[in-house]
Write a protein that holds these residues in place. Structure first.
Motif, PDB file in Angstrom:
ATOM      1  N   SER A  72       0.851  -1.205  -0.010  1.00  0.00           N
ATOM      2  CA  SER A  72      -0.009  -0.031   0.010  1.00  0.00           C
ATOM      3  C   SER A  72       0.845   1.281  -0.067  1.00  0.00           C
ATOM      4  O   SER A  72       1.695   1.457   0.732  1.00  0.00           O
ATOM      5  CB  SER A  72      -0.778  -0.081   1.253  1.00  0.00           C
ATOM      6  OG  SER A  72      -1.480   1.371   1.348  1.00  0.00           O
ATOM      7  N   GLU A  96      -0.687   4.174   0.608  1.00  0.00           N
ATOM      8  CA  GLU A  96      -1.477   5.262   1.069  1.00  0.00           C
ATOM      9  C   GLU A  96      -1.082   5.649   2.484  1.00  0.00           C
ATOM     10  O   GLU A  96      -1.705   6.538   3.047  1.00  0.00           O
ATOM     11  CB  GLU A  96      -3.013   4.800   1.227  1.00  0.00           C
ATOM     12  CG  GLU A  96      -3.683   4.689  -0.139  1.00  0.00           C
ATOM     13  CD  GLU A  96      -5.183   4.573  -0.363  1.00  0.00           C
ATOM     14  OE1 GLU A  96      -5.534   5.467   0.440  1.00  0.00           O
ATOM     15  OE2 GLU A  96      -5.548   3.776  -1.068  1.00  0.00           O
ATOM     16  N   SER A  97      -0.067   4.776   3.084  1.00  0.00           N
ATOM     17  CA  SER A  97       0.210   4.869   4.263  1.00  0.00           C
ATOM     18  C   SER A  97       1.604   4.976   4.458  1.00  0.00           C
ATOM     19  O   SER A  97       2.389   4.328   3.679  1.00  0.00           O
ATOM     20  CB  SER A  97      -0.521   4.271   5.537  1.00  0.00           C
ATOM     21  OG  SER A  97      -0.078   2.674   5.216  1.00  0.00           O
ATOM     22  N   ALA A 117       0.160   8.213   6.641  1.00  0.00           N
ATOM     23  CA  ALA A 117      -0.299   9.578   6.055  1.00  0.00           C
ATOM     24  C   ALA A 117       0.708  10.684   6.065  1.00  0.00           C
ATOM     25  O   ALA A 117       1.436  10.821   7.296  1.00  0.00           O
ATOM     26  CB  ALA A 117      -1.552   9.808   6.917  1.00  0.00           C
ATOM     27  N   THR A 131      -7.437   4.113  -9.101  1.00  0.00           N
ATOM     28  CA  THR A 131      -7.314   4.302  -7.741  1.00  0.00           C
ATOM     29  C   THR A 131      -6.533   3.599  -7.018  1.00  0.00           C
ATOM     30  O   THR A 131      -5.885   3.686  -5.752  1.00  0.00           O
ATOM     31  CB  THR A 131      -9.004   4.111  -7.076  1.00  0.00           C
ATOM     32  OG1 THR A 131      -9.428   2.759  -7.255  1.00  0.00           O
ATOM     33  CG2 THR A 131      -9.776   5.392  -7.682  1.00  0.00           C
ATOM     34  N   SER A 132      -6.074   2.242  -7.437  1.00  0.00           N
ATOM     35  CA  SER A 132      -5.246   1.413  -6.720  1.00  0.00           C
ATOM     36  C   SER A 132      -3.919   1.584  -7.125  1.00  0.00           C
ATOM     37  O   SER A 132      -2.894   0.805  -6.916  1.00  0.00           O
ATOM     38  CB  SER A 132      -5.558  -0.087  -6.994  1.00  0.00           C
ATOM     39  OG  SER A 132      -5.689  -0.503  -8.331  1.00  0.00           O
ATOM     40  N   GLN A 189      -2.481   6.310  -5.115  1.00  0.00           N
ATOM     41  CA  GLN A 189      -2.258   5.925  -3.736  1.00  0.00           C
ATOM     42  C   GLN A 189      -1.441   7.193  -2.881  1.00  0.00           C
ATOM     43  O   GLN A 189      -1.775   7.468  -1.749  1.00  0.00           O
ATOM     44  CB  GLN A 189      -2.082   4.502  -3.205  1.00  0.00           C
ATOM     45  CG  GLN A 189      -2.995   3.538  -3.517  1.00  0.00           C
ATOM     46  CD  GLN A 189      -2.807   2.108  -3.235  1.00  0.00           C
ATOM     47  OE1 GLN A 189      -1.625   1.889  -2.638  1.00  0.00           O
ATOM     48  NE2 GLN A 189      -3.556   1.124  -3.367  1.00  0.00           N
ATOM     49  N   CYS A 236      -0.572  10.084  -3.741  1.00  0.00           N
ATOM     50  CA  CYS A 236      -1.500  11.439  -3.906  1.00  0.00           C
ATOM     51  C   CYS A 236      -2.373  11.271  -2.498  1.00  0.00           C
ATOM     52  O   CYS A 236      -2.313  12.360  -1.828  1.00  0.00           O
ATOM     53  CB  CYS A 236      -2.218  11.403  -5.113  1.00  0.00           C
ATOM     54  SG  CYS A 236      -1.360  12.020  -6.200  1.00  0.00           S
ATOM     55  N   ARG A 237      -3.029  10.434  -2.273  1.00  0.00           N
ATOM     56  CA  ARG A 237      -3.875  10.200  -1.199  1.00  0.00           C
ATOM     57  C   ARG A 237      -3.206  10.303   0.281  1.00  0.00           C
ATOM     58  O   ARG A 237      -3.794  10.901   1.199  1.00  0.00           O
ATOM     59  CB  ARG A 237      -4.709   8.898  -1.249  1.00  0.00           C
ATOM     60  CG  ARG A 237      -5.921   8.886  -2.420  1.00  0.00           C
ATOM     61  CD  ARG A 237      -6.499   7.528  -2.335  1.00  0.00           C
ATOM     62  NE  ARG A 237      -7.688   7.360  -3.237  1.00  0.00           N
ATOM     63  CZ  ARG A 237      -8.504   6.398  -3.621  1.00  0.00           C
ATOM     64  NH1 ARG A 237      -8.281   5.416  -2.774  1.00  0.00           N
ATOM     65  NH2 ARG A 237      -9.527   6.584  -4.226  1.00  0.00           N
ATOM     66  N   ARG A 238      -1.826   9.544   0.175  1.00  0.00           N
ATOM     67  CA  ARG A 238      -1.343   9.664   1.399  1.00  0.00           C
ATOM     68  C   ARG A 238      -0.805  11.155   1.851  1.00  0.00           C
ATOM     69  O   ARG A 238      -0.683  11.452   2.911  1.00  0.00           O
ATOM     70  CB  ARG A 238       0.072   9.079   1.264  1.00  0.00           C
ATOM     71  CG  ARG A 238       0.780   8.666   2.233  1.00  0.00           C
ATOM     72  CD  ARG A 238       2.009   7.724   2.075  1.00  0.00           C
ATOM     73  NE  ARG A 238       3.338   8.451   1.578  1.00  0.00           N
ATOM     74  CZ  ARG A 238       3.794   8.180   0.364  1.00  0.00           C
ATOM     75  NH1 ARG A 238       3.207   7.231  -0.486  1.00  0.00           N
ATOM     76  NH2 ARG A 238       4.660   8.761  -0.421  1.00  0.00           N
ATOM     77  N   ASP A 248      -7.464  12.253  -6.114  1.00  0.00           N
ATOM     78  CA  ASP A 248      -6.797  11.319  -6.925  1.00  0.00           C
ATOM     79  C   ASP A 248      -6.505  11.645  -8.531  1.00  0.00           C
ATOM     80  O   ASP A 248      -5.570  11.052  -9.141  1.00  0.00           O
ATOM     81  CB  ASP A 248      -8.067  10.101  -7.206  1.00  0.00           C
ATOM     82  CG  ASP A 248      -8.321   9.517  -6.169  1.00  0.00           C
ATOM     83  OD1 ASP A 248      -7.756   9.756  -4.961  1.00  0.00           O
ATOM     84  OD2 ASP A 248      -9.383   8.788  -5.938  1.00  0.00           O
TER      85      ASP A 248
END
Length: 315
Positions: free
Chosen positions: A31, A33-34, A36, A282-283, A288, A290-292, A297
């Motif tokens: 992942s 995404e983290s 954060a 999105t995956s 990911q 960018c989301r972090r 998105d």
């Protein structure tokens, strides 16, 4: 440049296919995404973040990079004798692609840990080429070559099939790789287009033909490197990779016109690469990441997106 949104069922199939390219069998999904707000080795407004988000350019550029790597006898022997490419080519490609994604988009702490693990493995890899020349995987010259060919591959794939890259973008791309190069032990890797050109010229006398280059292309053509739905395109992308290697390299290696794109195939590759550059998945590591950092998105797909200065995190 605007984001491309496809009908949901088709979008899901494409996204699953791209996700599979980065998921070595038996490994837990990585992942991006983290944690954060943790920054990557390069910032989100970098040229690297723009270029590496494109899975088509990444595949083409990665194959071109390996062709160049295998032209150097010490690198070639090390890759062929100390990696699993011949036995498990797909797994090897997936791990290489995932490492590239981590180097660009991964949170810095995990990226540094990954690179440190690679460096430790390199310390135990050494041998002698068939011509009797000793080599070490930790040799800074060989590491510089591998680092430079990877950057060259993504730059040339983008320039040939996605959009023209201005000189200043190329300079930024190579300069952005400085931190990763240092961590890998590739001190002195090119940090501008001029430095890359000089390095290529200096390496000319080192590059030589080998049947292993043709073995690599043959294995790659028949390996399920892409998911079943995209498999018919695999041969085209390999041909596209041959086309972006420098002409003098192709001549020296014996890669004649039969190994490159036919005239009718080039527009197909361009259309695919340009569409891939606009498709928001999105995956994907890019989205990911960018989301972090608290970015939308479509940040890398929409030039009107907020400035990454807003992605510094709380406090």
């Amino acid at each position: 440049m605007s984001a491309l949104w496809l009908p949901a069922p088709l979008h899901r199939r494409i996204e699953a296919s791209v996700r599979a390219m980065l998921q070595p069998q038996g490994s837990a999904p990585e992942s991006f995404e983290s944690p954060a707000w943790e920054q990557a080795l390069v910032p989100p407004d970098s040229v690297s973040w723009q270029l590496f988000k494109n899975p088509t350019a990444l595949f083409i550029g990665g194959v071109a990079a390996v062709i160049l790597e295998l032209a150097e006898p010490r690198v070639r022997t090390g890759v062929w004798e100390h990696t699993t490419f011949r036995e498990r080519p797909v797994e090897r490609l997936q791990r290489t692609a995932l490492a590239a994604m981590m180097t660009v988009y991964g949170p810095r702490s995990r990226t540094e840990a990954m690179i440190a693990s690679v460096v430790r493995r390199h310390e135990h890899i050494a041998g002698v080429t068939p011509a009797g020349e000793p080599y070490r995987a930790s040799d800074p010259t060989l590491l510089r070559w591998v680092h430079a060919t990877a950057a060259f591959g993504i730059a040339e794939a983008t320039h040939a099939y996605v959009r023209p890259l201005a000189r200043r973008e190329r300079d930024r791309l190579y300069a952005e790789g400085r931190t990763a190069a240092r961590l890998y032990g590739a001190d002195g890797a090119p940090t501008s287009q001029d430095e890359l050109d000089h390095f290529l010229a200096a390496m000319q006398r080192r590059l030589e033909p080998s049947d292993i280059v043709f073995d690599f292309l043959r294995i790659l053509r028949h390996a399920p490197a892409l998911p079943a739905t995209a498999r018919p395109l695999q041969g085209l992308l390999i041909r596209a990779a041959v086309d972006i290697t420098p002409p003098w390299v192709r001549t020296r290696l014996g890669l004649d016109e039969s190994h490159g794109l036919r005239s009718w195939q080039r527009p197909v590759v361009i259309a695919l690469a340009q569409a891939s550059d606009r498709l928001v998945m999105t995956s994907s590591p890019a989205v990911q990441a960018c989301r972090r950092l608290g970015l939308p998105d479509d940040f890398l797909y929409d030039r009107s997106a907020p400035s990454p200065e807003n992605a510094r995190g709380p406090g």
